[in-house]
Design a protein around this motif. Sequence first.
Motif, short mmCIF file in Angstrom:
data_model
loop_
_atom_site.label_atom_id
_atom_site.label_comp_id
_atom_site.label_asym_id
_atom_site.label_seq_id
_atom_site.Cartn_x
_atom_site.Cartn_y
_atom_site.Cartn_z
N TRP A 104 0.79 -0.98 -0.14
CA TRP A 104 -0.08 -0.05 0.04
C TRP A 104 0.74 1.24 -0.04
O TRP A 104 0.36 2.30 -0.82
CB TRP A 104 -0.92 -0.04 1.18
CG TRP A 104 -2.02 1.37 1.12
CD1 TRP A 104 -2.99 1.19 0.71
CD2 TRP A 104 -1.72 2.25 2.01
NE1 TRP A 104 -3.67 2.60 0.97
CE2 TRP A 104 -2.92 3.40 2.11
CE3 TRP A 104 -0.63 2.91 3.02
CZ2 TRP A 104 -2.85 4.50 2.41
CZ3 TRP A 104 -0.90 4.01 3.40
CH2 TRP A 104 -1.87 4.87 3.06
N LEU A 105 1.85 1.37 0.82
CA LEU A 105 2.64 2.56 0.96
C LEU A 105 3.31 3.24 -0.34
O LEU A 105 3.13 4.49 -0.61
CB LEU A 105 3.74 2.44 2.10
CG LEU A 105 4.36 3.73 2.39
CD1 LEU A 105 3.37 4.57 3.01
CD2 LEU A 105 5.46 3.35 3.63
N PRO A 106 3.97 2.18 -1.31
CA PRO A 106 4.14 2.87 -2.54
C PRO A 106 3.26 3.59 -3.28
O PRO A 106 3.39 4.47 -4.01
CB PRO A 106 4.94 1.77 -3.10
CG PRO A 106 5.11 0.77 -2.09
CD PRO A 106 4.28 0.89 -1.04
N LEU A 107 2.16 2.97 -3.23
CA LEU A 107 0.86 3.50 -3.98
C LEU A 107 0.56 5.07 -3.44
O LEU A 107 0.28 5.78 -4.18
CB LEU A 107 -0.57 2.73 -3.71
CG LEU A 107 -0.24 1.28 -4.12
CD1 LEU A 107 -1.63 0.60 -3.95
CD2 LEU A 107 0.08 1.20 -5.75
N PRO B 80 -9.87 9.29 -7.65
CA PRO B 80 -8.42 9.39 -6.96
C PRO B 80 -8.00 8.25 -5.93
O PRO B 80 -8.94 7.84 -5.27
CB PRO B 80 -8.37 11.04 -6.35
CG PRO B 80 -9.88 11.19 -5.94
CD PRO B 80 -10.64 10.22 -6.97
N PHE B 81 -6.78 8.19 -5.60
CA PHE B 81 -6.31 7.19 -4.58
C PHE B 81 -6.84 7.27 -3.50
O PHE B 81 -7.46 6.23 -2.76
CB PHE B 81 -4.78 7.36 -4.62
CG PHE B 81 -4.36 6.39 -3.63
CD1 PHE B 81 -4.21 4.89 -3.72
CD2 PHE B 81 -3.84 6.71 -2.36
CE1 PHE B 81 -3.61 4.04 -2.96
CE2 PHE B 81 -3.39 5.84 -1.43
CZ PHE B 81 -3.13 4.44 -1.66
N LEU B 82 -7.08 8.41 -2.68
CA LEU B 82 -7.53 8.64 -1.50
C LEU B 82 -9.19 8.23 -1.38
O LEU B 82 -9.53 7.77 -0.35
CB LEU B 82 -7.70 9.95 -1.13
CG LEU B 82 -8.11 10.48 0.35
CD1 LEU B 82 -7.05 9.75 1.33
CD2 LEU B 82 -8.17 11.90 0.50
N ARG B 83 -9.72 8.21 -2.45
CA ARG B 83 -11.23 7.70 -2.37
C ARG B 83 -11.37 6.40 -2.85
O ARG B 83 -12.59 6.03 -3.09
CB ARG B 83 -12.12 9.12 -3.08
CG ARG B 83 -12.05 10.39 -2.68
CD ARG B 83 -12.80 11.22 -3.50
NE ARG B 83 -12.81 12.68 -2.90
CZ ARG B 83 -13.38 13.53 -3.48
NH1 ARG B 83 -14.21 13.29 -4.48
NH2 ARG B 83 -13.40 14.67 -2.99
N ALA C 74 -9.47 -0.49 -3.31
CA ALA C 74 -8.15 -0.55 -2.86
C ALA C 74 -7.65 -0.54 -1.26
O ALA C 74 -6.86 -1.50 -0.92
CB ALA C 74 -7.19 0.61 -3.60
N HIS C 75 -8.33 0.54 -0.61
CA HIS C 75 -7.82 0.35 0.83
C HIS C 75 -8.58 -0.91 1.68
O HIS C 75 -7.84 -1.32 2.48
CB HIS C 75 -8.66 1.82 1.44
CG HIS C 75 -7.88 2.97 0.62
ND1 HIS C 75 -6.61 3.06 0.30
CD2 HIS C 75 -8.43 4.04 0.33
CE1 HIS C 75 -6.29 4.27 -0.35
NE2 HIS C 75 -7.52 4.88 -0.21
N ALA C 76 -9.94 -1.08 0.97
CA ALA C 76 -10.49 -2.46 1.57
C ALA C 76 -9.68 -3.61 1.49
O ALA C 76 -9.37 -4.44 2.49
CB ALA C 76 -11.90 -2.54 1.33
N GLY D 170 -15.48 -11.07 2.47
CA GLY D 170 -16.87 -10.22 2.42
C GLY D 170 -16.02 -8.66 2.46
O GLY D 170 -17.01 -7.86 1.80
N THR D 171 -15.15 -8.41 2.76
CA THR D 171 -14.45 -6.92 2.69
C THR D 171 -14.17 -6.80 1.27
O THR D 171 -14.38 -5.78 0.84
CB THR D 171 -13.18 -7.17 3.48
OG1 THR D 171 -13.42 -7.06 4.85
CG2 THR D 171 -12.53 -5.75 3.41
N LEU D 172 -13.67 -7.74 0.74
CA LEU D 172 -13.43 -7.82 -0.80
C LEU D 172 -14.63 -7.18 -1.48
O LEU D 172 -14.87 -6.27 -2.26
CB LEU D 172 -12.71 -8.82 -1.46
CG LEU D 172 -11.49 -9.34 -1.14
CD1 LEU D 172 -10.94 -10.69 -1.72
CD2 LEU D 172 -10.29 -8.23 -1.48
N LEU D 173 -15.70 -8.13 -1.54
CA LEU D 173 -16.99 -7.97 -2.11
C LEU D 173 -17.45 -6.23 -1.62
O LEU D 173 -18.13 -5.65 -2.71
CB LEU D 173 -18.04 -8.61 -1.71
CG LEU D 173 -19.45 -8.81 -2.66
CD1 LEU D 173 -19.27 -8.63 -4.01
CD2 LEU D 173 -20.51 -9.55 -1.93
#
Length: 417
Positions: A72-75, A92-95, A99-101, A268-271
């Motif tokens: 995650w950090l390099p992203l 954008p990446f922040l939203r 990806a964050h999940a 479930g988090t992925l979905l």
Amino acid sequence: MTTIDPGRSDMHQILNPRGTDAPTDPTPPAEELDFSLILGGPIYQIFVRSHLSGNGLELLNRRIVVISALAWLPLLVLSIISGHFMSGSALPFLRDVEAHARLLVALPVLIMAEVVVHTRIRSVANAFLTRRIVVREDVPRFVAAVQSAMKLRNSVPMELGLLVLVFTVGVWLWRSQIALGSVTWYAAVENGQLQLTLPGYWYAFVSIPVFQFILLRWYFRLFIWFRFLWQVSKLNLHIVATHPDRAGALGFLGRSAYAYSPILFAQGTLLSGFIANRVLYGGELLSSFRVEAGVLIGFFLVVVLGPLVMFTPKLAQAKRQGLAKYGVLASRYVEQFERKWVGGGAAGGDELLGSGDIQSLADLGNAYTVVSEMRAIPFRLSDAIRLAGATAAPLVPLGLIVLSFEELVAQLVKILL
């Protein structure tokens, strides 16, 4: 981790991993059975040598931080450099919820699950011996099944194959089926093709493969466990129809499935992240994903609990035999009870009040009830509900996408009342 001495028999070493020369006991203490789905394989050995893990899965926090940071950090850094952190695209990446999940929730949970599964499944494998479910004559076959599972767990070709799979099929699948088909922080669409951005290259060729490899390795471990259970189900098992767990002494298998709850939560988090992105940035309706959510929950219930049905034939047979035997015993006892106390056969000095015959009749009735209520599957409905809840829990926050918190609470109150 126990090492195998080629100069001694495999059966002796597994049942006596401490290296003693004492006679083997067919039902050794649980801690002496060398069974683990986790402590083996080339990646595990790399983690130990690189001080990301101890021999007993210590340093969990270090593994979570290092692997999650790598993914995650390099992203974060590259999206800031390329101008895609808070703007620069429709997503954008922040939203990027998906990806964050995936990298900050599901990935750490999958790493944490190794400790949970190692601890609980190890004791479950031991229970077949400590509870004397495997008969003495079949202990060598049980040990052979353990040895076969450990050999498959340590397979170098299998883990290399998983790596090849994630860097070929996995990358293709993500680009063609999972990635959003619009301008995002990781890619732009030109002539119907995804053109990766600077952070997109890291996402596609490092972050996604790392996550997919860890997830696929879990599927491989599940396969090893289910294969082991299949081999055990073919042994001669001592199933007790009157066991109070109502599953012939195999009820612990249903509870063992709880060990896989973190994996179901990660799925479930992925979905949940997948749906959130498509509702927020793809213009799709939340209600259109009801089928996908239901199928996901049902599928993983089958994956985790379905293999336990392999024990159903033996459980059903034990129940039939138990009902027949206790039915004959009950008929004989009731006949003698009625002859003595109802038909006037009791001796003149016998008193019904305080007689042990009444208590014995009640005990026999309780035993027959236990046999009658014995399940042909080694898990309960509550086990399935608990696992379904673990899978569905990450989907609950999706309601806040289309409803305010107050509206969501009001809807829940209406449902409950």
